[in-house]
Design a protein around this motif. Sequence first.
Motif, short mmCIF file in Angstrom:
data_model
loop_
_atom_site.label_atom_id
_atom_site.label_comp_id
_atom_site.label_asym_id
_atom_site.label_seq_id
_atom_site.Cartn_x
_atom_site.Cartn_y
_atom_site.Cartn_z
N GLY A 29 -4.85 5.93 11.70
CA GLY A 29 -4.63 7.12 12.52
C GLY A 29 -3.64 8.07 11.87
O GLY A 29 -2.92 8.78 12.57
N THR A 30 -3.61 8.09 10.55
CA THR A 30 -2.71 8.98 9.81
C THR A 30 -3.38 9.39 8.51
O THR A 30 -4.35 8.78 8.08
N VAL A 31 -2.83 10.41 7.89
CA VAL A 31 -3.36 10.93 6.64
C VAL A 31 -2.36 10.60 5.53
O VAL A 31 -1.16 10.76 5.71
N LEU A 32 -2.88 10.16 4.40
CA LEU A 32 -2.05 9.91 3.22
C LEU A 32 -2.37 10.98 2.19
O LEU A 32 -3.53 11.30 1.97
N PHE A 33 -1.33 11.53 1.57
CA PHE A 33 -1.50 12.55 0.55
C PHE A 33 -1.09 11.98 -0.81
O PHE A 33 -0.23 11.09 -0.88
N PRO A 34 -1.66 12.50 -1.89
CA PRO A 34 -1.24 12.06 -3.23
C PRO A 34 0.27 12.26 -3.41
O PRO A 34 0.82 13.31 -3.05
N GLY A 35 0.93 11.24 -3.91
CA GLY A 35 2.36 11.30 -4.16
C GLY A 35 3.23 10.92 -2.98
O GLY A 35 4.43 10.72 -3.14
N ALA A 36 2.64 10.79 -1.80
CA ALA A 36 3.43 10.45 -0.60
C ALA A 36 3.46 8.93 -0.42
O ALA A 36 2.52 8.23 -0.76
N GLY A 62 -8.52 2.54 -0.26
CA GLY A 62 -8.62 3.88 0.29
C GLY A 62 -8.11 3.96 1.71
O GLY A 62 -8.31 3.02 2.49
N ILE A 63 -7.47 5.06 2.04
CA ILE A 63 -7.05 5.32 3.42
C ILE A 63 -7.78 6.57 3.89
O ILE A 63 -7.68 7.63 3.27
N ASN A 64 -8.53 6.41 4.97
CA ASN A 64 -9.23 7.52 5.61
C ASN A 64 -8.70 7.66 7.03
O ASN A 64 -8.45 6.66 7.70
N GLY A 69 -12.55 7.89 17.24
CA GLY A 69 -13.81 7.23 16.94
C GLY A 69 -14.52 7.71 15.70
O GLY A 69 -15.59 7.22 15.38
N ASP A 70 -13.96 8.70 15.01
CA ASP A 70 -14.59 9.23 13.80
C ASP A 70 -13.81 8.84 12.57
O ASP A 70 -12.58 8.99 12.51
N LEU A 71 -14.52 8.35 11.55
CA LEU A 71 -13.94 8.08 10.25
C LEU A 71 -14.14 9.34 9.41
O LEU A 71 -15.28 9.72 9.12
N HIS A 72 -13.06 9.99 9.07
CA HIS A 72 -13.15 11.23 8.30
C HIS A 72 -13.54 10.92 6.86
O HIS A 72 -13.18 9.89 6.31
N LEU A 73 -14.29 11.83 6.26
CA LEU A 73 -14.86 11.60 4.94
C LEU A 73 -13.87 11.81 3.80
O LEU A 73 -14.07 11.28 2.71
N ILE A 74 -12.85 12.59 4.01
CA ILE A 74 -11.85 12.81 2.98
C ILE A 74 -10.77 11.74 3.11
O ILE A 74 -10.25 11.50 4.19
N GLY A 75 -10.46 11.09 2.00
CA GLY A 75 -9.44 10.05 2.00
C GLY A 75 -8.59 10.15 0.76
O GLY A 75 -8.77 11.03 -0.08
N CYS A 76 -7.67 9.20 0.63
CA CYS A 76 -6.76 9.16 -0.51
C CYS A 76 -6.58 7.70 -0.93
O CYS A 76 -6.43 6.83 -0.07
N THR A 77 -6.63 7.45 -2.21
CA THR A 77 -6.38 6.09 -2.68
C THR A 77 -4.91 5.76 -2.49
O THR A 77 -4.04 6.63 -2.58
N ALA A 78 -4.64 4.50 -2.21
CA ALA A 78 -3.28 4.02 -1.97
C ALA A 78 -3.03 2.81 -2.87
O ALA A 78 -3.84 1.89 -2.92
N ARG A 79 -1.93 2.84 -3.58
CA ARG A 79 -1.54 1.71 -4.42
C ARG A 79 -0.31 1.06 -3.81
O ARG A 79 0.63 1.76 -3.42
N VAL A 80 -0.32 -0.27 -3.72
CA VAL A 80 0.82 -0.99 -3.17
C VAL A 80 2.00 -0.82 -4.12
O VAL A 80 1.92 -1.16 -5.29
N ARG A 81 3.07 -0.26 -3.60
CA ARG A 81 4.26 0.01 -4.41
C ARG A 81 5.31 -1.08 -4.22
O ARG A 81 6.12 -1.32 -5.10
N GLY A 82 5.28 -1.75 -3.06
CA GLY A 82 6.24 -2.82 -2.84
C GLY A 82 5.93 -3.60 -1.58
O GLY A 82 5.31 -3.09 -0.65
#
Length: 163
Positions: A29-36, A62-64, A69-82
């Motif tokens: 239920g949140t948006v992830l941006f590159p670098g965040a 990926g985080i979408n 009830g809707d899965l948005h089509l734009i997402g951002c890859t997420a790498r585990v940092r810690g």
Amino acid sequence: MQSAEFVTAAHAQRSMSTVTEHIGLFPLGTVLFPGAYLPLHIFEHRYRRLVAECIETDQPFGINLFDEGDLHLIGCTARVRGILRHYDDGRLDIVVVGQRRYLLQAIEDASKPYIVGTIEYYDDRPDSTINPELYRRCVELYNTVVERVFPDHERFQLPLDTI
């Protein structure tokens, strides 16, 4: 889900990659941006498995945005940092960093307990401009929040001089 026609029109200003990739998805239920950076509490078994596989293989997931009830089509890859905390019952508190935006092309068959999608990366057009003063202020505010939330905040702060 949004229609492909809407996504194509809305993102015509983007530079699309021609390479597709299969990636595990973590709808939130949140948006992830590159670098965040984003702290996550992983408690569902399927996402514990996803995170464990990504840590083991050093691959992103990926985080979408999942909203109403809707899965948005734009997402951002997420790498585990810690890994901040590992609970006795298998739950995890982790921090991820956003890497690259993508367009979700398709949902794969249910061969895994979590959602797997076919994605195509895209980037903003290189000729787009960013207001450096606004960027600097946003980074300062973000770094203030990180400093207050994380004891080892230096790991998660963004540089002020990079746009």
